[in-house]
Design an enzyme around this catalytic site. Structure first.
Site, short mmCIF file in Angstrom:
data_model
loop_
_atom_site.label_atom_id
_atom_site.label_comp_id
_atom_site.label_asym_id
_atom_site.label_seq_id
_atom_site.Cartn_x
_atom_site.Cartn_y
_atom_site.Cartn_z
N ALA A 76 0.81 -1.22 0.00
CA ALA A 76 0.00 0.00 0.00
C ALA A 76 0.85 1.27 0.00
CB ALA A 76 -0.93 0.00 1.21
N GLN A 188 -6.77 -1.39 5.64
CA GLN A 188 -7.36 -2.01 6.83
C GLN A 188 -8.81 -2.45 6.59
OE1 GLN A 188 -5.78 -2.83 9.54
NE2 GLN A 188 -3.88 -1.65 9.37
N SER A 208 -2.60 -3.83 0.98
CA SER A 208 -1.43 -4.70 1.21
C SER A 208 -1.90 -6.08 1.63
CB SER A 208 -0.59 -4.15 2.36
OG SER A 208 0.35 -3.22 1.91
N ALA A 209 -1.23 -7.12 1.08
CA ALA A 209 -1.64 -8.50 1.35
C ALA A 209 -1.43 -8.91 2.81
CB ALA A 209 -0.87 -9.45 0.44
N THR A 249 10.45 -7.39 -12.39
CA THR A 249 10.04 -8.80 -12.38
C THR A 249 9.05 -9.03 -11.25
OG1 THR A 249 12.17 -9.43 -13.28
CG2 THR A 249 10.90 -11.18 -12.21
N CYS A 335 8.86 6.19 23.46
CA CYS A 335 9.98 7.03 23.83
C CYS A 335 11.22 6.53 23.10
CB CYS A 335 10.19 6.95 25.34
SG CYS A 335 10.63 8.53 26.03
N1 PMP Z 1 -2.08 2.12 4.95
C1 PMP Z 1 -2.56 1.63 6.08
C2 PMP Z 1 -3.91 2.06 6.55
C3 PMP Z 1 -1.81 0.72 6.82
O1 PMP Z 1 -2.30 0.24 7.97
C4 PMP Z 1 -0.54 0.34 6.36
C5 PMP Z 1 0.32 -0.61 7.13
N2 PMP Z 1 0.51 -0.25 8.47
C6 PMP Z 1 -0.08 0.88 5.15
C7 PMP Z 1 -0.89 1.77 4.47
C8 PMP Z 1 1.24 0.55 4.58
O2 PMP Z 1 1.30 -0.77 4.18
P1 PMP Z 1 2.68 -1.41 3.73
O3 PMP Z 1 3.63 -1.17 4.85
O4 PMP Z 1 2.36 -2.85 3.53
O5 PMP Z 1 3.10 -0.73 2.48
#
Ligand code: PMP
Length: 385
Positions: A76, A188, A208-209, A249, A335
């Protein structure tokens, strides 16, 4: 017998384990079917190409899209960067004199937020809409901020930190009316709630998978092919893979896993979603009973089936980590080398630094059980009371 030392993973918003069925589907593509899908002259290439196209159909089906509308990416983050930078570049090259305005919200994942800030540095006007008290973007707030040269709206479908669901259908209606592209970060949402680009006609969608029981490093960008047909310039140049949209690829095993995970989610969603909502409510009720001061962040019902973002006023989660060690969860602040970092999402929601320090996110998934939740409630109540 309950194993009282077993760690309990409650961080499914962060990532999910690969489902064993998904892993089984991927395995042959590391070994037997290791071919390059761009090798058109032999069976190894054909097998890989066939698998990639099957995955494209599986993930398209999950979101009611057409396979040709899916481009595989590394996740994503890449898809979000692609949308924002490529659209900015396209609009600028089409009309170099005209200003360009993008609208997003203060409650976006960093992969949209920081990319929008970079686009701003590169000369795009960007407005960051405030959320309501639940961290949701309202259509009215967006409508008020539009300009004649607004070209892109980008809103997270389901918030990764506080779980609130945005009114995507209404936002899509507004975008259609005003003829503005609508992108959503649905990372999400996929596999957790029904997502259909027919019912909710967004133009661009990222995911994202690894958030839905597939592998890390694999994702998609959905690009609407009609009404309107969205044409983005390529993001990566090279060998012309993915119809020239995204060279490089293909990561065939990961793409196979993404497709298998999408198919499994589509099959399981009708029973998995209500089961997880019930478990999430069970956990929240249990916590409220034991720790009455606990406060829920985000919308009480229009929220992710798997997410509970909770603030324990007056507590400091970082300091309590040794007592919470069994639980896998995520913190609202951390922190690092002596400086306190508050989650920008919680700050946008209006939480003070003290409140953010007393905030944690619990998120549930396919293998969460009531027994685990009972233990989690016990651990939390011992640490926080
Ligand atoms: N968008 C959202 C709402 C996410 O929760 C995340 C992953 N924390 C991402 C984007 C980014 O995904 P990725 O790290 O797999 O590229």
């Amino acid at each position: 017998m309950t194993d009282i030392t077993k760690p309990i993973y409650l961080d499914y918003n962060s990532t999910t384990p690969v489902d064993p069925q998904v892993f089984a589907a991927m395995e042959p593509y590391f070994k037997t079917h290791f071919g390059n899908p761009a090798s058109f002259a032999h069976q190894w290439g054909w097998a890989a190409q066939k698998a990639v196209e099957k995955s494209r159909e599986q993930v398209a089906s999950l979101i009611s899209a057409k396979p040709l509308e899916i481009t595989f990416t590394a996740g994503a983050t890449e898809s979000n960067n692609w949308v924002i930078f490529a659209l900015a570049e396209k609009l600028r090259s089409e009309n170099p004199e005209s200003p360009i305005h993008f609208v997003t919200s203060e409650l976006e994942h960093s992969s949209v937020m920081n990319t929008m800030k970079e686009a701003e540095r590169r000369g795009i006007e960007v407005d960051f809409v405030k959320g309501n008290k639940y961290g949701q973007v309202s259509v009215e707030a967006v409508a008020r901020i539009l300009k004649p040269h607004t070209k892109l709206l980008s809103f997270i479908w389901v918030n990764n930190e506080i779980g609130s669901i945005n009114p995507m259908k209404e936002l899509a209606q507004l975008a259609k009316e005003k003829k503005i592209y609508l992108h959503t970060d649905a990372t999400q949402a996929l596999g957790k709630i029904p997502v259909s680009v027919q019912d909710v006609p967004v133009d661009l969608l990222s995911a994202s998978a690894h958030k839905f029981y597939g592998p890390k490093g694999a994702g998609i960008l959905y690009t609407r092919s009609s009404q309107p047909k969205v044409i983005l310039p390529p993001y990566l140049f090279g060998g012309g893979q993915e119809h020239g949209h995204r060279s490089g690829t293909l990561n065939v095993p990961a793409i196979v896993g993404l497709g298998a995970a999408a198919e499994l989610c589509q099959k399981l969603l009708p029973e998995e979603m209500p089961r997880l909502i019930e478990l999430r409510n069970y956990l929240w009720n249990g916590i409220q009973n034991k720790i009455p001061a606990a406060r829920l962040n985000g919308h009480p019902t229009e929220r992710s089936p798997i997410n509970l973002s909770l603030t324990f006023p007056g507590k400091n989660i970082e300091q309590l980590l040794p007592k919470l060690g069994r639980l896998g969860f995520s913190q609202g602040s951390a922190c690092h080398t002596g400086t306190l970092q508050i989650s920008p999402m919680l700050a946008a929601l209006g939480l003070t630094a003290d409140e953010a320090q007393g905030t944690l996110r619990l998120s549930l998934g396919r293998w969460t059980t009531t027994e685990e939740l009972d233990i989690a409630i016990e651990v939390l109540s011992k640490a926080l009371n």
